[in-house]
Write a protein that holds these residues in place. Sequence first.
Motif, PDB file in Angstrom:
ATOM      1  N   VAL A  45      -1.968   5.065 -10.709  1.00 14.35           N
ATOM      2  CA  VAL A  45      -2.928   4.473  -9.784  1.00 14.35           C
ATOM      3  C   VAL A  45      -2.922   2.957  -9.976  1.00 14.35           C
ATOM      4  O   VAL A  45      -3.307   2.452 -11.028  1.00 14.35           O
ATOM      5  CB  VAL A  45      -4.343   5.045 -10.002  1.00 14.35           C
ATOM      6  CG1 VAL A  45      -5.331   4.379  -9.055  1.00 14.35           C
ATOM      7  CG2 VAL A  45      -4.338   6.553  -9.797  1.00 14.35           C
ATOM      8  N   ALA A  82       2.306   1.822  -3.434  1.00 13.51           N
ATOM      9  CA  ALA A  82       1.229   2.257  -4.328  1.00 13.51           C
ATOM     10  C   ALA A  82       0.905   3.730  -4.076  1.00 13.51           C
ATOM     11  O   ALA A  82       0.689   4.493  -5.026  1.00 13.51           O
ATOM     12  CB  ALA A  82      -0.007   1.384  -4.141  1.00 13.51           C
ATOM     13  N   ASP A  83       0.893   4.133  -2.810  1.00 15.56           N
ATOM     14  CA  ASP A  83       0.646   5.545  -2.473  1.00 15.56           C
ATOM     15  C   ASP A  83       1.763   6.436  -3.018  1.00 15.56           C
ATOM     16  O   ASP A  83       1.506   7.520  -3.550  1.00 15.56           O
ATOM     17  CB  ASP A  83       0.532   5.729  -0.959  1.00 15.56           C
ATOM     18  CG  ASP A  83      -0.759   5.173  -0.393  1.00 15.56           C
ATOM     19  OD1 ASP A  83      -1.699   4.898  -1.176  1.00 15.56           O
ATOM     20  OD2 ASP A  83      -0.826   4.981   0.848  1.00 15.56           O
ATOM     21  N   ARG A  84       3.001   5.988  -2.899  1.00 15.78           N
ATOM     22  CA  ARG A  84       4.138   6.770  -3.406  1.00 15.78           C
ATOM     23  C   ARG A  84       4.080   6.897  -4.920  1.00 15.78           C
ATOM     24  O   ARG A  84       4.390   7.944  -5.470  1.00 15.78           O
ATOM     25  CB  ARG A  84       5.472   6.121  -2.987  1.00 15.78           C
ATOM     26  CG  ARG A  84       5.692   5.999  -1.517  1.00 15.78           C
ATOM     27  CD  ARG A  84       6.451   7.096  -0.840  1.00 15.78           C
ATOM     28  NE  ARG A  84       7.500   7.747  -1.539  1.00 15.78           N
ATOM     29  CZ  ARG A  84       8.788   7.610  -1.291  1.00 15.78           C
ATOM     30  NH1 ARG A  84       9.196   6.788  -0.351  1.00 15.78           N
ATOM     31  NH2 ARG A  84       9.672   8.299  -1.964  1.00 15.78           N
ATOM     32  N   ARG A 138       1.390   6.947  -6.691  1.00 15.08           N
ATOM     33  CA  ARG A 138       0.327   7.914  -6.987  1.00 15.08           C
ATOM     34  C   ARG A 138       0.827   9.335  -6.728  1.00 15.08           C
ATOM     35  O   ARG A 138       0.627  10.231  -7.543  1.00 15.08           O
ATOM     36  CB  ARG A 138      -0.912   7.623  -6.142  1.00 15.08           C
ATOM     37  CG  ARG A 138      -2.099   8.528  -6.494  1.00 15.08           C
ATOM     38  CD  ARG A 138      -3.357   8.254  -5.696  1.00 15.08           C
ATOM     39  NE  ARG A 138      -3.700   6.854  -5.564  1.00 15.08           N
ATOM     40  CZ  ARG A 138      -3.616   6.144  -4.418  1.00 15.08           C
ATOM     41  NH1 ARG A 138      -3.216   6.712  -3.304  1.00 15.08           N
ATOM     42  NH2 ARG A 138      -3.949   4.886  -4.378  1.00 15.08           N
ATOM     43  N   GLU A 139       1.484   9.547  -5.586  1.00 12.40           N
ATOM     44  CA  GLU A 139       1.961  10.885  -5.222  1.00 12.40           C
ATOM     45  C   GLU A 139       3.042  11.398  -6.167  1.00 12.40           C
ATOM     46  O   GLU A 139       3.007  12.547  -6.586  1.00 12.40           O
ATOM     47  CB  GLU A 139       2.539  10.863  -3.805  1.00 12.40           C
ATOM     48  CG  GLU A 139       1.519  10.656  -2.718  1.00 12.40           C
ATOM     49  CD  GLU A 139       2.169  10.330  -1.372  1.00 12.40           C
ATOM     50  OE1 GLU A 139       3.426  10.408  -1.258  1.00 12.40           O
ATOM     51  OE2 GLU A 139       1.436   9.980  -0.443  1.00 12.40           O
ATOM     52  N   ARG A 191       0.840  -1.215   0.000  1.00 16.25           N
ATOM     53  CA  ARG A 191       0.000   0.000   0.000  1.00 16.25           C
ATOM     54  C   ARG A 191       0.870   1.258   0.000  1.00 16.25           C
ATOM     55  O   ARG A 191       0.567   2.234  -0.677  1.00 16.25           O
ATOM     56  CB  ARG A 191      -0.919   0.011   1.223  1.00 16.25           C
ATOM     57  CG  ARG A 191      -1.920  -1.107   1.251  1.00 16.25           C
ATOM     58  CD  ARG A 191      -3.045  -0.844   0.285  1.00 16.25           C
ATOM     59  NE  ARG A 191      -4.085  -1.839   0.469  1.00 16.25           N
ATOM     60  CZ  ARG A 191      -4.610  -2.544  -0.512  1.00 16.25           C
ATOM     61  NH1 ARG A 191      -4.210  -2.360  -1.748  1.00 16.25           N
ATOM     62  NH2 ARG A 191      -5.548  -3.426  -0.274  1.00 16.25           N
ATOM     63  N   ARG A 192       1.955   1.225   0.762  1.00 15.57           N
ATOM     64  CA  ARG A 192       2.851   2.385   0.855  1.00 15.57           C
ATOM     65  C   ARG A 192       3.478   2.690  -0.507  1.00 15.57           C
ATOM     66  O   ARG A 192       3.509   3.849  -0.941  1.00 15.57           O
ATOM     67  CB  ARG A 192       3.938   2.116   1.894  1.00 15.57           C
ATOM     68  CG  ARG A 192       4.635   3.354   2.393  1.00 15.57           C
ATOM     69  CD  ARG A 192       5.555   3.087   3.591  1.00 15.57           C
ATOM     70  NE  ARG A 192       4.873   2.434   4.695  1.00 15.57           N
ATOM     71  CZ  ARG A 192       5.106   1.172   5.116  1.00 15.57           C
ATOM     72  NH1 ARG A 192       6.030   0.446   4.537  1.00 15.57           N
ATOM     73  NH2 ARG A 192       4.442   0.658   6.121  1.00 15.57           N
TER      74      ARG A 192
END
Length: 132
Positions: A70, A60-62, A64-65, A57-58
């Motif tokens: 996505v 994937a978030d990075r 996206r950021e 998840r981390r």
Amino acid sequence: MHQHPIRKECPPGACTCRREQLFEGPGGDMRILLLTREEEKRLVARIEELTTLADLRRIADRMREQLGMVLRIAPGGAEVRTVRGLSITLDEQPGLCRKTRQAIPAAVRRCLERHPEIVYAILNERDLLRDL
């Protein structure tokens, strides 16, 4: 000011990335071009080495950021018995190379095959294993 390298353009007709749309008007999200082929290889290697759902998840978030990418991981339409039953995709976006759209989900799949406990955690998030 340090200029970051950007991804080289794919040969004409070899990709469906619609890269030119990024340059056509104001507001094009150019972050995806920061994912050079070398950086993509490093990202794939990092994904393959993940060991927990929190790590997945981390990252994937990075993605996206930092890149606007996505990543979606969800149970497929049929019964999930193996990693192949999961739907792992990157959302379409201008500038995202066809090979990258294949490489990242493939790396996630290899990670999940080595760590089935992550698959169970994904399924558990949706209460698919609550009765077991």
